[in-house]
Design an enzyme around this catalytic site. Structure first.
Site: not given
Ligand code: ADP
Length: 478
Positions: A381, A287, A178, A253
């Site tokens: 960050e 990062c 995803k 990560e």
């Molecule tokens: P940012 O806040 O910088 O967008 P995220 O860590 O939320 O960083 O996003 C990284 C990835 O994690 C994206 O693919 C996002 O869709 C996904 N993501 C966000 N929330 C969730 C969740 N609750 N469970 C699994 N994946 C998630």
């Protein structure tokens, strides 16, 4: 071929819209306008992708193919990525503002190399045999783990995706990926190329959608055998929680707040140019960045002067302009976040020497001094092109400041002293240390962090450990 204006899922080899027909808007961060739509994956879509991956793993040829044959397919995929490099680069440039020149010259070749590396790593790997006299033959074999869920971020969409996918596929797993909702396209294109290269349908599935919907459904699935995630620390905690519920091994990560340490004896020209790269590259949306710049008092003035000159040299602009070094921030949310931290610099007692918000979602490389080391902007960050410069008086002080963080991903050290170069890494609490260089990578080396920067390592044998189930076999010879 052009970049599609509707980005669907790819499940069991077929392009599919969301089963409920819902979509998300895909916004171009440079023009800040709508450029297309993305399937908004539902729980049902995720279940169907996981089922496809499950059956490709349980009954399909991929995990059972010879290593040599699987490697040949992955090399073919790397060839196709080079063939379509312009398209893949365009996808990331349109989705998240990566300068086209960098995407073409750096990201796509590196992403293709991931497949070549892990294909070769697979075919050249050996495993242990344990001498037990003549009565038994004992050895370890690395069995594919099963269905891998890969959730990836938007800051280097293609590169960070392939870093996981290449290793997972090489070791015989099937994958549901995803990508981030802000950067869906390159993963979709990659899925098409994988099919063309001969990766069987169902082996590499891509689902689109929101983290809280598609992402969380994927991490909650009982049919998933590994979860590999790159993203923010806050989301990483949610992913770890989901993984705990099903006892699924997870590799996280997460964020970073790396220190760039400039000792008194550093080559200042090198230190300033390299620090600029470590802080400003990809508009700071990295990062591994070294944004907490720690400088020995005796060279602070000259170093800041040089770093500011480096910042002024960088051109912020249209990702499609070949003269552009730094594109806009990737989204409105990201732009608001970086602006918020920028305002904190003065609120928290610091001074901005150069930089700040530009038109739209763009941001000029920023250097701030006088920010207290415990201030939020020096601890959290930012994920934008913002360096905070702090002075130190001796090496112990530098180490203390460098380790004064919840993160533990990277540190960069500048020194001409062999003793300091040799002894400092052991004192720095982080996963990677670069000495007099930055972003030098070898795919055999581990990437990952400590503390809030994550759990686990990927790269070479570390990826093999994660993406396989090592199995001990004891065979009685009579
Ligand atoms: P940012 O806040 O910088 O967008 P995220 O860590 O939320 O960083 O996003 C990284 C990835 O994690 C994206 O693919 C996002 O869709 C996904 N993501 C966000 N929330 C969730 C969740 N609750 N469970 C699994 N994946 C998630």
């Amino acid at each position: 071929m052009t970049v599609p204006t509707f980005v669907p899922h790819v499940i069991a080899g077929a392009q599919q819209a969301a089963s409920n027909a819902k979509t998300l808007n895909n916004i171009n961060p440079w023009t800040m306008s709508h450029q297309g739509e993305v399937a908004r994956g539902s729980v049902r879509d995720i279940e169907s992708a996981v089922a496809a991956a499950r059956s490709a793993f349980d009954d399909g040829p991929w995990p059972r193919m010879s290593e040599r044959d699987r490697a040949a397919v992955l090399h073919r995929l790397a060839d196709l990525m080079h063939r379509d490099a312009a398209l893949l680069a365009r996808a990331d440039a349109l989705d998240m503002g990566r300068p086209l020149v960098s995407a073409t010259a750096v990201d796509v070749p590196r992403a293709a190399d991931m497949f070549r590396f892990f294909a070769d790593h697979l075919t050249m790997s050996t495993s242990d045999r344990y001498p037990m006299g003549s009565a038994y033959h004992a050895y370890t074999d690395y069995r594919p783990a099963g269905v891998v869920a890969a959730i990836t971020p938007w800051n280097h969409p293609l590169m960070l995706g392939t870093w996981k996918i290449a290793a997972a596929l090489a070791w015989g797993n099937t994958v549901v990926m995803k990508p981030a909702e802000d950067s869906p396209t390159s993963a979709f294109l990659l899925a098409g190329l994988a099919l063309e290269a001969g990766v069987p349908p169902g082996v590499f599935n891509v689902v689109q959608g929101l983290g809280a919907e598609a992402g969380s459904a994927l991490t909650a699935s009982e049919q998933v055998d590994r979860i590999t995630f790159t993203g923010s620390t806050a989301t990483g905690r949610l992913v770890a929680h989901a993984a705990a519920a099903t006892l699924t091994p997870v590799c996280l990560e997460l964020g970073g707040k790396g220190a760039s340490i400039v000792l008194a004896d550093a080559d200042l020209e090198l230190a300033a140019a390299t620090t600029a790269q470590a802080v400003f590259n990809n508009s700071g949306q990295v990062c591994l960045a070294g944004t907490r710049v720690l400088v020995h008092t005796s060279v602070r003035e000259e170093f800041v002067h040089r770093l500011v000159a480096e910042a002024h040299r960088l051109r912020v602009g249209d990702p499609f302009d070949p003269a552009t070094d730094l594109g806009p921030l990737a989204s409105q949310r990201q732009s608001e976040r970086v602006r918020g931290y920028f305002d904190l610099i003065t609120d928290e007692g610091g001074t901005v020497v150069t930089g700040g918000p530009l038109d739209g979602w763009s941001f000029a490389p920023t250097v701030a001094v006088g920010v207290p080391p415990r201030a939020r902007v020096a601890q959290e960050e930012v994920f934008g092109p913002v360096a905070t410069v702090t002075e130190f008086d001796d090496e112990d002080d530098a180490v203390r400041l460098a380790n004064d963080t919840r993160y533990g991903l990277t540190c960069v050290v500048f020194t001409q002293s062999l003793r300091a170069a040799a002894t400092l890494p052991a004192r720095l609490r982080c996963g990677t240390v670069w000495v007099n260089c930055y972003q030098v990578r070898d795919l055999r080396a581990p990437i990952g962090g400590r503390g809030d920067s994550g759990i686990g390592r990927e790269g070479g044998d570390f990826s093999r450990e994660f993406f396989t189930e090592p199995q001990a076999v004891f065979l009685a010879t009579s």
